[in-house]
Design a protein around this motif. Sequence first.
Motif, PDB file in Angstrom:
ATOM      1  N   ALA A 305       0.710  -1.348  -0.039  1.00  0.00           N
ATOM      2  CA  ALA A 305      -0.006  -0.051   0.028  1.00  0.00           C
ATOM      3  C   ALA A 305       1.056   1.178   0.104  1.00  0.00           C
ATOM      4  CB  ALA A 305      -0.972   0.133   1.149  1.00  0.00           C
ATOM      5  N   LEU A 306       1.986   1.256   0.581  1.00  0.00           N
ATOM      6  CA  LEU A 306       2.695   2.144   0.809  1.00  0.00           C
ATOM      7  C   LEU A 306       4.213   2.052   0.250  1.00  0.00           C
ATOM      8  CD1 LEU A 306       1.767   3.460   4.357  1.00  0.00           C
ATOM      9  CD2 LEU A 306       1.061   4.751   2.285  1.00  0.00           C
ATOM     10  N   PRO A 307       5.201   3.018  -0.175  1.00  0.00           N
ATOM     11  CA  PRO A 307       6.433   2.754  -0.402  1.00  0.00           C
ATOM     12  C   PRO A 307       7.159   2.241   0.727  1.00  0.00           C
ATOM     13  CG  PRO A 307       6.088   5.006  -0.599  1.00  0.00           C
ATOM     14  CD  PRO A 307       4.578   4.543  -0.312  1.00  0.00           C
ATOM     15  N   GLU A 308       7.085   2.259   2.005  1.00  0.00           N
ATOM     16  CA  GLU A 308       7.639   2.063   3.077  1.00  0.00           C
ATOM     17  C   GLU A 308       7.000   1.556   3.915  1.00  0.00           C
ATOM     18  OE1 GLU A 308      10.295   4.658   5.211  1.00  0.00           O
ATOM     19  OE2 GLU A 308      11.393   5.583   3.561  1.00  0.00           O
ATOM     20  N   MET A 309       7.452   0.491   4.632  1.00  0.00           N
ATOM     21  CA  MET A 309       6.604  -0.614   5.510  1.00  0.00           C
ATOM     22  C   MET A 309       7.114  -0.359   6.805  1.00  0.00           C
ATOM     23  SD  MET A 309       5.914  -4.739   5.602  1.00  0.00           S
ATOM     24  CE  MET A 309       5.111  -4.625   3.726  1.00  0.00           C
ATOM     25  N   PRO A 310       6.487   0.144   7.871  1.00  0.00           N
ATOM     26  CA  PRO A 310       7.075   0.021   9.047  1.00  0.00           C
ATOM     27  C   PRO A 310       6.834  -1.270   9.858  1.00  0.00           C
ATOM     28  CG  PRO A 310       4.838   0.971   9.097  1.00  0.00           C
ATOM     29  CD  PRO A 310       5.280   0.794   7.618  1.00  0.00           C
ATOM     30  N   GLY A 311       7.902  -1.485  10.779  1.00  0.00           N
ATOM     31  CA  GLY A 311       7.426  -2.806  11.472  1.00  0.00           C
ATOM     32  C   GLY A 311       6.114  -2.897  12.144  1.00  0.00           C
ATOM     33  N   LEU A 312       5.442  -1.990  12.664  1.00  0.00           N
ATOM     34  CA  LEU A 312       4.330  -1.750  13.602  1.00  0.00           C
ATOM     35  C   LEU A 312       4.466  -2.745  14.795  1.00  0.00           C
ATOM     36  CD1 LEU A 312       2.008   0.113  12.739  1.00  0.00           C
ATOM     37  CD2 LEU A 312       0.632  -1.975  12.791  1.00  0.00           C
ATOM     38  N   ILE A 313       5.185  -2.155  15.588  1.00  0.00           N
ATOM     39  CA  ILE A 313       5.266  -2.821  17.040  1.00  0.00           C
ATOM     40  C   ILE A 313       3.892  -2.766  17.712  1.00  0.00           C
ATOM     41  CG2 ILE A 313       6.480  -2.748  19.224  1.00  0.00           C
ATOM     42  CD1 ILE A 313       8.753  -1.565  18.029  1.00  0.00           C
ATOM     43  N   THR A 314       3.358  -3.811  17.868  1.00  0.00           N
ATOM     44  CA  THR A 314       1.879  -3.995  18.601  1.00  0.00           C
ATOM     45  C   THR A 314       1.833  -4.225  19.892  1.00  0.00           C
ATOM     46  OG1 THR A 314       1.541  -5.789  17.224  1.00  0.00           O
ATOM     47  CG2 THR A 314       0.563  -3.733  16.332  1.00  0.00           C
ATOM     48  N   ASP A 315       2.694  -5.330  20.444  1.00  0.00           N
ATOM     49  CA  ASP A 315       2.771  -5.964  21.657  1.00  0.00           C
ATOM     50  C   ASP A 315       4.053  -5.922  22.077  1.00  0.00           C
ATOM     51  OD1 ASP A 315       1.455  -6.371  24.015  1.00  0.00           O
ATOM     52  OD2 ASP A 315       1.203  -8.494  23.993  1.00  0.00           O
ATOM     53  N   PHE A 327       8.955  -8.111  21.826  1.00  0.00           N
ATOM     54  CA  PHE A 327       7.834  -7.442  20.860  1.00  0.00           C
ATOM     55  C   PHE A 327       7.464  -8.057  19.714  1.00  0.00           C
ATOM     56  CE2 PHE A 327      11.635  -4.441  20.088  1.00  0.00           C
ATOM     57  CZ  PHE A 327      11.467  -4.585  18.676  1.00  0.00           C
ATOM     58  N   SER A 328       6.225  -7.759  19.241  1.00  0.00           N
ATOM     59  CA  SER A 328       5.801  -8.244  17.975  1.00  0.00           C
ATOM     60  C   SER A 328       5.911  -7.058  16.661  1.00  0.00           C
ATOM     61  CB  SER A 328       4.502  -8.839  17.834  1.00  0.00           C
ATOM     62  OG  SER A 328       3.726  -8.301  18.676  1.00  0.00           O
ATOM     63  N   ASN A 329       6.467  -7.251  15.446  1.00  0.00           N
ATOM     64  CA  ASN A 329       6.367  -6.251  14.518  1.00  0.00           C
ATOM     65  C   ASN A 329       5.001  -6.749  13.410  1.00  0.00           C
ATOM     66  OD1 ASN A 329       8.398  -4.556  14.870  1.00  0.00           O
ATOM     67  ND2 ASN A 329       9.954  -6.303  14.604  1.00  0.00           N
ATOM     68  N   SER A 389      -0.087 -12.295  11.116  1.00  0.00           N
ATOM     69  CA  SER A 389       1.367 -11.975  11.717  1.00  0.00           C
ATOM     70  C   SER A 389       1.289 -11.979  13.185  1.00  0.00           C
ATOM     71  CB  SER A 389       1.542 -10.611  11.140  1.00  0.00           C
ATOM     72  OG  SER A 389       3.201 -10.219  11.319  1.00  0.00           O
ATOM     73  N   PRO A 390       2.467 -12.172  13.645  1.00  0.00           N
ATOM     74  CA  PRO A 390       2.356 -12.403  15.258  1.00  0.00           C
ATOM     75  C   PRO A 390       2.039 -10.955  15.866  1.00  0.00           C
ATOM     76  CG  PRO A 390       4.601 -12.347  14.306  1.00  0.00           C
ATOM     77  CD  PRO A 390       3.801 -12.527  13.277  1.00  0.00           C
ATOM     78  N   GLN A 391       1.044 -10.945  16.779  1.00  0.00           N
ATOM     79  CA  GLN A 391       0.556  -9.935  17.532  1.00  0.00           C
ATOM     80  C   GLN A 391       0.562 -10.035  19.238  1.00  0.00           C
ATOM     81  OE1 GLN A 391      -0.824  -6.746  18.857  1.00  0.00           O
ATOM     82  NE2 GLN A 391      -2.763  -7.923  18.837  1.00  0.00           N
ATOM     83  N   MET A 392      -0.486 -10.429  19.655  1.00  0.00           N
ATOM     84  CA  MET A 392      -0.543 -10.469  21.115  1.00  0.00           C
ATOM     85  C   MET A 392       0.363 -11.624  21.546  1.00  0.00           C
ATOM     86  SD  MET A 392      -2.385  -8.038  21.879  1.00  0.00           S
ATOM     87  CE  MET A 392      -2.092  -8.370  23.697  1.00  0.00           C
ATOM     88  N   LEU A 393       1.149 -11.187  22.675  1.00  0.00           N
ATOM     89  CA  LEU A 393       2.217 -12.194  23.176  1.00  0.00           C
ATOM     90  C   LEU A 393       1.884 -12.397  24.759  1.00  0.00           C
ATOM     91  CD1 LEU A 393       5.535 -10.209  22.135  1.00  0.00           C
ATOM     92  CD2 LEU A 393       4.388 -12.000  21.042  1.00  0.00           C
ATOM     93  N   GLN A 394       2.194 -13.628  25.285  1.00  0.00           N
ATOM     94  CA  GLN A 394       2.126 -13.897  26.865  1.00  0.00           C
ATOM     95  C   GLN A 394       3.205 -14.748  26.918  1.00  0.00           C
ATOM     96  OE1 GLN A 394       1.706 -12.982  29.799  1.00  0.00           O
ATOM     97  NE2 GLN A 394      -0.302 -12.414  29.156  1.00  0.00           N
ATOM     98  N   LEU A 395       3.987 -14.657  28.024  1.00  0.00           N
ATOM     99  CA  LEU A 395       4.974 -15.389  28.491  1.00  0.00           C
ATOM    100  C   LEU A 395       4.548 -16.318  29.694  1.00  0.00           C
ATOM    101  CD1 LEU A 395       8.165 -15.855  28.021  1.00  0.00           C
ATOM    102  CD2 LEU A 395       8.293 -14.053  29.619  1.00  0.00           C
ATOM    103  N   SER A 396       5.380 -17.662  29.580  1.00  0.00           N
ATOM    104  CA  SER A 396       5.089 -18.646  30.711  1.00  0.00           C
ATOM    105  C   SER A 396       5.878 -17.820  32.058  1.00  0.00           C
ATOM    106  CB  SER A 396       5.553 -19.861  30.611  1.00  0.00           C
ATOM    107  OG  SER A 396       6.840 -19.709  30.326  1.00  0.00           O
ATOM    108  N   LEU A 397       5.130 -17.841  33.026  1.00  0.00           N
ATOM    109  CA  LEU A 397       5.673 -17.500  34.262  1.00  0.00           C
ATOM    110  C   LEU A 397       7.335 -17.645  34.338  1.00  0.00           C
ATOM    111  CD1 LEU A 397       3.253 -18.227  37.108  1.00  0.00           C
ATOM    112  CD2 LEU A 397       3.486 -16.483  35.592  1.00  0.00           C
ATOM    113  N   ASP A 398       7.832 -18.873  33.754  1.00  0.00           N
ATOM    114  CA  ASP A 398       9.129 -18.916  34.204  1.00  0.00           C
ATOM    115  C   ASP A 398      10.046 -18.592  33.127  1.00  0.00           C
ATOM    116  OD1 ASP A 398       8.793 -20.643  32.022  1.00  0.00           O
ATOM    117  OD2 ASP A 398       9.044 -22.767  32.934  1.00  0.00           O
TER     118      ASP A 398
END
Length: 475
Positions: A305-315, A327-329, A389-398
């Motif tokens: 859509a645009l000539p430059e593509m940002p990573g778009l950090i979402t989570d 983080f996810s781009n 594409s990867p977006q929401m993240l959750q990490l195990s407690l450990d």
Amino acid sequence: PAAQCKGCGPGYKSPLDAMKGPREEIVYLPCIYRNTGIQKPDYLATVDVLLIHIHLQWPSVIHRLPMPNLNDELHHSGWNACSSCFGDSSKKRNRLILPSLISSRIYVVDTGTDPHAPRIHKIVEPTDVFWKTGLANPHTTHCLGSGQIMISSMGDPSGNGKGGFILLDGETFEVVGNWELPGEAAPFGYDFWYQPQHNVMMSTEWGTPKFLADGFNPEHVKEGRYGSMVHVWDWTTHKRLQSLDLGEEGAIPLEIRFLHDPASSEGYVGCALGGNVFRFYRTTKGDWAAEKVIQVPNKKVEGWALPEMPGLITDILISLDDRFLYFSNWLHGDIRQYDITDRRHPRLTGQVFLGGSIPSDGPVKVLEDPENQTQPPPRVIKGKRIPGSPQMLQLSLDGKRLYVTTSLYSGWDKQFYPEMIKDGSVMMQIDVDTTSGGLKVNENFLVDFGKEPHGPALAHELRYPGGDCTSDIWL
């Protein structure tokens, strides 16, 4: 751990105690049908992750709780009580708060009676929110040490930007009113995090609900319809003290995370459009400032859509020992892991591509990339090509397992990844090297929301019944 502790409330005494907590068995995640063409209500899915890990059993959605309305746009969730109430044995973590981003309805879900089969406990109607607070488009929920529940807003009832905070009673779940003082709401709202030891709360900005609802238009950024500020609030008096303008590099600051250590006076915020992570910190003078510490450069592309593509950090999230930042781009399609031991100089230690807009066999060609990364092959897990594409993240407690879902928000999913509307989103899991850093996809783990009973669904934020890296705040 909480159960074995006499006289203790929910959660854990400290973030490091939480790291020794039990392994995750089930996760809750909202699944969205708004904007998909399927006229069914959004629902809360319960996924048994232990079954997948042990038996590689699949599918693994063991329960679905449909909401009684259409087009709510469930989004993020939070708890009635968390580690901020650890000292209060009368409190139990047994109600999941599910605000609807578009309808402004707030569902209170009973997860205590049967954690494997949640049920609706109460519904806060939009008019209650509108009339009692003048706010709308509720986003992030945090429980407070006081027993109340606080939810950030993105708008007013007319769809304009308004960053205020809705307070719910922690027992009755009635709307109490606004947390912020009259006239003190920020121009935009999104996420927030508080740190009582420093008497501070920080909040961020997405944009004007009625302009972002149907998709992203770069012209709206130029017209000032999106935010670029982090707001600093006095936790005791509720006054807005500072507004840190992150400028163009910090456009659309979304998720904000203090370090988990309650004594720390710094944290990080992911700025979606600029592709930058800023560190915010308390200065020697006692006020707050921010500096850019990570930059994901735009890629020059054709066929997009645009000539430059940002990573778009979402989570963005921080491990409980405050050692790694993830983080996810969402446009580039990668998840990154940084060692943040040196808080001002994060060091990239892991990266993995899980879909995105630049697969090597897709229509987009990268012409110039300051990072000189080759276009990744498409990601296939258990025979399914991962849409979106990867977006929401959750990490195990450990800190050893990172879970990820692919939907950002139905209106933007439809615009950037129409194939995800058709094929549904997925949940994946990444193995984390917590010794020296590193990320590796678990090829045996996939929850495919393309195969849901009513058709492909968009799965969003992940929550563990016992609390996690992004739900709990320590006092």
